[in-house]
Design a protein around this motif. Structure first.
Motif, PDB file in Angstrom:
ATOM      1  N   GLY A  23      -1.267  -5.035  -1.301  1.00  0.00           N
ATOM      2  CA  GLY A  23      -0.855  -3.407  -1.984  1.00  0.00           C
ATOM      3  C   GLY A  23       0.648  -3.508  -2.013  1.00  0.00           C
ATOM      4  N   LYS A  24       1.366  -3.332  -2.975  1.00  0.00           N
ATOM      5  CA  LYS A  24       1.971  -3.866  -2.930  1.00  0.00           C
ATOM      6  C   LYS A  24       3.637  -2.270  -1.402  1.00  0.00           C
ATOM      7  CE  LYS A  24       2.855  -5.339  -7.881  1.00  0.00           C
ATOM      8  NZ  LYS A  24       3.858  -5.283  -8.968  1.00  0.00           N
ATOM      9  N   VAL A  25       2.215  -0.941  -1.605  1.00  0.00           N
ATOM     10  CA  VAL A  25       3.199   0.143  -1.290  1.00  0.00           C
ATOM     11  C   VAL A  25       2.508   0.627   0.189  1.00  0.00           C
ATOM     12  CG1 VAL A  25       3.667   2.430  -0.988  1.00  0.00           C
ATOM     13  CG2 VAL A  25       4.375   0.824  -3.059  1.00  0.00           C
ATOM     14  N   THR A  26       3.015   0.051   0.993  1.00  0.00           N
ATOM     15  CA  THR A  26       2.109   1.193   2.320  1.00  0.00           C
ATOM     16  C   THR A  26       2.639   2.281   2.860  1.00  0.00           C
ATOM     17  OG1 THR A  26       1.947  -1.264   3.033  1.00  0.00           O
ATOM     18  CG2 THR A  26       1.261   0.084   5.050  1.00  0.00           C
ATOM     19  N   ILE A  27       0.945   3.103   3.276  1.00  0.00           N
ATOM     20  CA  ILE A  27       1.082   4.548   4.082  1.00  0.00           C
ATOM     21  C   ILE A  27       1.130   3.612   6.091  1.00  0.00           C
ATOM     22  CG2 ILE A  27      -0.626   5.164   2.869  1.00  0.00           C
ATOM     23  CD1 ILE A  27       0.824   7.800   3.316  1.00  0.00           C
ATOM     24  N   VAL A  28       1.500   4.256   6.564  1.00  0.00           N
ATOM     25  CA  VAL A  28       1.072   3.808   7.613  1.00  0.00           C
ATOM     26  C   VAL A  28       0.804   5.237   8.471  1.00  0.00           C
ATOM     27  CG1 VAL A  28       1.521   3.108   9.896  1.00  0.00           C
ATOM     28  CG2 VAL A  28       2.583   1.888   8.496  1.00  0.00           C
ATOM     29  N   SER A  78      -7.968   6.370  -5.530  1.00  0.00           N
ATOM     30  CA  SER A  78      -6.895   6.523  -7.271  1.00  0.00           C
ATOM     31  C   SER A  78      -6.582   5.525  -7.123  1.00  0.00           C
ATOM     32  CB  SER A  78      -6.476   7.949  -6.856  1.00  0.00           C
ATOM     33  OG  SER A  78      -5.250   7.756  -5.749  1.00  0.00           O
ATOM     34  N   ASP A  79      -5.613   4.811  -5.777  1.00  0.00           N
ATOM     35  CA  ASP A  79      -4.437   4.198  -5.826  1.00  0.00           C
ATOM     36  C   ASP A  79      -4.466   2.519  -5.454  1.00  0.00           C
ATOM     37  OD1 ASP A  79      -2.166   2.415  -6.011  1.00  0.00           O
ATOM     38  OD2 ASP A  79      -0.888   4.278  -4.979  1.00  0.00           O
ATOM     39  N   PRO A  80      -4.753   1.781  -6.596  1.00  0.00           N
ATOM     40  CA  PRO A  80      -5.510   0.597  -6.173  1.00  0.00           C
ATOM     41  C   PRO A  80      -4.633  -0.526  -5.635  1.00  0.00           C
ATOM     42  CG  PRO A  80      -5.862   0.065  -9.083  1.00  0.00           C
ATOM     43  CD  PRO A  80      -5.004   1.864  -8.145  1.00  0.00           C
ATOM     44  N   ASP A  81      -3.456   0.118  -5.305  1.00  0.00           N
ATOM     45  CA  ASP A  81      -1.932  -0.732  -4.854  1.00  0.00           C
ATOM     46  C   ASP A  81      -1.783  -0.196  -3.763  1.00  0.00           C
ATOM     47  OD1 ASP A  81      -0.715  -3.059  -5.994  1.00  0.00           O
ATOM     48  OD2 ASP A  81       0.823  -1.340  -6.757  1.00  0.00           O
ATOM     49  N   LEU A  82      -2.510   0.523  -3.120  1.00  0.00           N
ATOM     50  CA  LEU A  82      -2.044   1.361  -2.121  1.00  0.00           C
ATOM     51  C   LEU A  82      -2.721   0.839  -0.904  1.00  0.00           C
ATOM     52  CD1 LEU A  82      -0.243   3.290  -0.211  1.00  0.00           C
ATOM     53  CD2 LEU A  82      -2.752   4.787  -0.343  1.00  0.00           C
ATOM     54  N   ARG A  83      -1.859   0.004   0.217  1.00  0.00           N
ATOM     55  CA  ARG A  83      -2.174  -0.280   1.107  1.00  0.00           C
ATOM     56  C   ARG A  83      -1.943   0.768   2.798  1.00  0.00           C
ATOM     57  NH1 ARG A  83       1.210  -2.911   5.242  1.00  0.00           N
ATOM     58  NH2 ARG A  83      -0.344  -4.687   6.738  1.00  0.00           N
ATOM     59  N   PHE A  84      -3.404   1.053   3.323  1.00  0.00           N
ATOM     60  CA  PHE A  84      -2.939   1.898   4.578  1.00  0.00           C
ATOM     61  C   PHE A  84      -3.812   1.476   5.533  1.00  0.00           C
ATOM     62  CE2 PHE A  84      -4.266   6.494   6.059  1.00  0.00           C
ATOM     63  CZ  PHE A  84      -3.437   7.162   4.870  1.00  0.00           C
ATOM     64  N   VAL A  85      -2.603   1.768   6.460  1.00  0.00           N
ATOM     65  CA  VAL A  85      -2.629   0.921   7.672  1.00  0.00           C
ATOM     66  C   VAL A  85      -2.821   1.984   8.218  1.00  0.00           C
ATOM     67  CG1 VAL A  85      -1.338   0.022   9.307  1.00  0.00           C
ATOM     68  CG2 VAL A  85      -0.992  -0.691   7.563  1.00  0.00           C
ATOM     69  N   LEU A  86      -4.049   2.272   9.499  1.00  0.00           N
ATOM     70  CA  LEU A  86      -4.440   2.893  10.305  1.00  0.00           C
ATOM     71  C   LEU A  86      -3.461   2.068  11.649  1.00  0.00           C
ATOM     72  CD1 LEU A  86      -7.559   2.746   9.635  1.00  0.00           C
ATOM     73  CD2 LEU A  86      -5.980   4.769   8.892  1.00  0.00           C
ATOM     74  N   LYS A  87      -2.576   3.320  12.671  1.00  0.00           N
ATOM     75  CA  LYS A  87      -1.803   2.652  13.668  1.00  0.00           C
ATOM     76  C   LYS A  87      -2.779   4.040  14.980  1.00  0.00           C
ATOM     77  CE  LYS A  87       2.170   0.832  13.282  1.00  0.00           C
ATOM     78  NZ  LYS A  87       1.557  -0.185  14.404  1.00  0.00           N
ATOM     79  N   GLU A  88      -3.125   3.149  15.949  1.00  0.00           N
ATOM     80  CA  GLU A  88      -4.200   3.994  17.029  1.00  0.00           C
ATOM     81  C   GLU A  88      -3.360   4.355  17.866  1.00  0.00           C
ATOM     82  OE1 GLU A  88      -7.269   3.487  17.861  1.00  0.00           O
ATOM     83  OE2 GLU A  88      -8.444   2.414  16.633  1.00  0.00           O
TER      84      GLU A  88
END
Length: 267
Positions: free
Chosen positions: A112-117, A140-150
């Protein structure tokens, strides 16, 4: 004595008041010493009696107590701006560590072009509620990359559950999203046993999993995450990094969607 020197501006009066009455770092001794210095500077050619100065300030603040609220608001605004500027520098210098760490799980579109961490803890009640925000946003946003930081900050159970989680991620990264949803979205407290149960239900071999839990890179990853959180002034969960901004707390889908839109516009 020329009272206009003291009461000519609200800012001077408020500053003197906080110092005179020990509102600075809870230290009346330091406050009084600083008051004497300020009085000396403010007076220049005029000899001012400290007791009289403090009396004038006290009377002024009793009649205008809203001044202290104005000072507090201004201080908070200044601190937030300083924090924002500091975060910009950290994000710029640690982009890969924040957005592309091999230790972090990814859901949504990996390209995805946009990342949320998200910095999260498996035993954080707010994180458990915020999982629905993640699901809705990635759907809802197929261009969203969601990063999960423990970021296990809520005690030994959280730490042990995260060790299992990271071990599972090393073994089966393609199933990490399912693991995350099951453990964070499940009932009861997240523990090592609960995390292992979820991992086994997703096809992990227990002996291999327990061996992987000993991997020293897991401890290394935690150390880096905690150091990064400290630099970003993150002390609670959930917290997010979106674009060049740090967002604190479970603020809901609408707020996060606005931040994501702003990050897209900045590309």
């Amino acid at each position: 004595m020329n009272k206009a020197i003291l009461l000519g501006t609200t800012g001077v009066a408020a500053a003197l008041a906080m110092l005179a009455f020990g509102f600075v770092a809870g230290s009346p001794q330091v406050a009084k010493a600083d008051t004497a210095q300020i009085v000396q500077v403010a007076s220049s050619d005029t000899k001012i009696d400290r007791a009289e100065v403090e009396g004038i300030i006290r009377d002024y603040l009793l009649k205008n107590p809203e001044v202290l609220l104005e000072v507090q608001d201004a201080l908070e605004a200044k601190q937030k701006e300083e924090q924002r500027i500091a975060a910009l520098g950290v994000i710029k210098n640690a982009k890969d560590e924040i957005f592309n760490s091999t230790f972090d799980g990814v859901v949504g579109n990996p390209k995805g072009k946009v990342t949320i961490v998200e910095f999260y803890d498996y035993n954080c009640g707010f994180c458990k509620r915020a999982i629905e925000d993640m699901r809705a946003l990635t759907k809802s946003d197929p261009d969203l990359r969601f990063v999960l930081k423990e970021f296990p900050i809520l005690g030994p159970d959280s730490q042990k559950a995260s060790v299992v989680s990271m071990a599972f991620h090393l073994m089966k990264p393609e199933k990490y999203g399912e693991f995350h949803n099951a453990l964070l979205g499940g009932q009861g407290r997240a523990t090592e046993a609960a995390a292992i149960k979820v991992a086994l239900s997703l096809g992990a071999d227990e002996a291999e999993l327990r061996e992987k839990m000993k991997d020293p890179t897991i401890t290394e990853a935690f150390s880096k995450t905690f150091d990064l959180a400290n630099k970003l002034a993150i002390t609670g969960t959930p917290s997010y990094v979106v674009g060049n901004e740090v967002v604190f707390g479970a603020l809901g889908q609408e707020v996060l969607a606005e931040k994501i839109a702003a990050a897209k516009a900045a590309l």
